[in-house]
Design a protein around this motif. Structure first.
Motif, PDB file in Angstrom:
ATOM      1  N   ALA A 161       0.817  -1.172  -0.080  1.00 53.69           N
ATOM      2  CA  ALA A 161       0.031  -0.074   0.061  1.00 53.69           C
ATOM      3  C   ALA A 161       0.962   1.189  -0.080  1.00 53.69           C
ATOM      4  O   ALA A 161       0.349   2.318  -0.175  1.00 53.69           O
ATOM      5  N   LEU A 162       2.205   1.045   0.359  1.00 60.44           N
ATOM      6  CA  LEU A 162       3.027   2.465   0.150  1.00 60.44           C
ATOM      7  C   LEU A 162       3.034   2.839  -1.008  1.00 60.44           C
ATOM      8  O   LEU A 162       3.418   2.201  -2.034  1.00 60.44           O
ATOM      9  N   THR A 163       3.217   4.227  -1.343  1.00 63.34           N
ATOM     10  CA  THR A 163       3.053   4.652  -2.533  1.00 63.34           C
ATOM     11  C   THR A 163       4.042   4.336  -3.539  1.00 63.34           C
ATOM     12  O   THR A 163       3.934   4.142  -4.777  1.00 63.34           O
ATOM     13  N   ALA A 164       5.348   4.375  -3.112  1.00 62.77           N
ATOM     14  CA  ALA A 164       6.637   4.131  -3.854  1.00 62.77           C
ATOM     15  C   ALA A 164       6.676   2.730  -4.138  1.00 62.77           C
ATOM     16  O   ALA A 164       7.658   2.398  -5.017  1.00 62.77           O
ATOM     17  N   VAL A 165       6.130   1.900  -3.308  1.00 60.75           N
ATOM     18  CA  VAL A 165       6.351   0.409  -3.605  1.00 60.75           C
ATOM     19  C   VAL A 165       5.798  -0.194  -4.875  1.00 60.75           C
ATOM     20  O   VAL A 165       4.557   0.127  -5.153  1.00 60.75           O
ATOM     21  N   LYS A 166       6.425  -0.934  -5.726  1.00 61.00           N
ATOM     22  CA  LYS A 166       6.287  -1.648  -6.874  1.00 61.00           C
ATOM     23  C   LYS A 166       5.713  -2.977  -6.852  1.00 61.00           C
ATOM     24  O   LYS A 166       4.733  -3.426  -7.445  1.00 61.00           O
TER      25      LYS A 166
END
Length: 236
Positions: free
Chosen positions: A210-215
Motif C-alpha cells: 500500500a506504500l506509494t513508492a512500492v512496486k
C-alpha cells in the motif's frame, strides 16, 4: 563466514552427494522460484567456477532444477528433477560461464514464468554446508542468505521510503535481522531486502504494497516445508 550454530556446520537434511554442490544449489533454485512466484517456462542456467567444472557429476544441474520446482533439499524427487521439469513444461538449458564471478560455486539464472511471462535474473553462490548467498536480483546487488524469512521490496528511490517501510515493520511488530538495498540511480528503481526474525503475514505484505513508492513485494522462506504428498511418500 561466521557460524551461528552447529547446524550451520553440519548442513541441512539433504539428498546428496554434496552440501555445497547439491543442497546449496537446490536452495538457490528454490529461492529463485519463490522470487519469481511461479513455475518457470524457461530456465537458462549458467554455472561458473567449480559449479561449471563438476555440475553433472555432483548433480548440481538436477539440484538447481529441483529447487525451481520448489523441492526442499531432502526431497527424494531431486534426482528426477530434469524429467519432472520437462513434464511440468519447463525448458531448461545449461551453460558454462567464464570471466569474473563472486565465488567458486556460482550460478546465474534467467527465468521466464509460465503464467505471467514475468522475467527474473538472479545470481547465487553456495558457500558451504548448504548455506547460500543470493548476491544479485535483476541487476541489484543485494544479500539474501535464505536462513531467515525474507521480504524483497521493489520500490522507487524516493525520500522517506525506508522510513515508511520500517514504520510498517514496527507497527506490525516485526524485527529486521538484516537489511540490504541497492538502486539503479538516484530517484530511480531500487530493491530493499529484509531478513526477518519471523515469517511475514499477509497483513504485513498488504501494508507494504500500500506504500506509494512500492512496486512489488516478494517473499522467500526456505525454512518453510512445502513438500507435497508425492514428495513425502518418496521418503518412506
Amino acid at each position: 563466514m561466521r557460524f551461528k550454530d552447529v547446524f550451520s556446520i553440519i548442513g541441512p537434511a539433504m539428498v546428496g552427494p554434496s552440501s555445497s554442490h547439491t543442497a546449496g544449489a537446490a536452495r538457490i533454485g528454490r529461492a529463485a522460484r519463490q522470487v519469481l512466484g511461479e513455475v518457470p517456462r524457461v530456465a537458462e542456467v549458467t554455472f561458473f567456477g567449480s559449479f561449471a567444472a563438476t555440475y553433472q557429476g555432483h548433480g548440481t544441474d538436477r539440484a538447481i532444477v529441483g529447487g525451481l520446482l520448489d523441492y526442499a533439499t531432502d526431497d527424494h524427487r531431486l534426482p528426477d528433477s530434469l524429467e519432472l521439469a520437462a513434464e511440468a513444461g519447463m525448458e531448461v538449458s545449461f551453460e558454462q560461464g567464464t570471466g569474473l564471478f563472486p565465488h567458486p560455486n556460482t550460478v546465474k539464472l534467467h527465468l521466464i514464468g509460465q503464467e505471467t511471462g514475468s522475467e527474473l535474473t538472479l545470481t547465487g553462490t553456495s558457500i558451504g554446508g548448504g548455506n547460500i548467498e543470493i548476491v544479485d536480483v535483476d541487476g541489484f546487488g543485494v544479500k539474501l542468505t535464505g536462513m531467515y524469512p525474507t521480504v524483497l521490496i521493489h520500490h522507487m528511490d524516493y525520500l522517506g521510503v525506508l522510513a515508511s517501510v520500517t514504520e510498517v515493520m514496527r507497527n506490525g511488530q516485526f524485527n529486521i535481522g538484516h537489511m540490504s538495498l541497492d538502486r539503479k540511480n538516484r530517484s530511480g528503481a531500487a530493491l530493499t531486502v529484509l531478513e526477518l526474525d519471523e515469517a511475514a503475514t499477509p497483513e504485513l505484505i498488504e501494508a507494504l504494497k500500500a506504500l506509494t513508492a512500492v512496486k512489488s513485494v516478494k517473499l522467500v522462506n526456505l525454512n518453510e516445508d512445502k513438500q507435497d504428498e508425492k514428495g513425502k511418500e518418496s521418503l518412506t
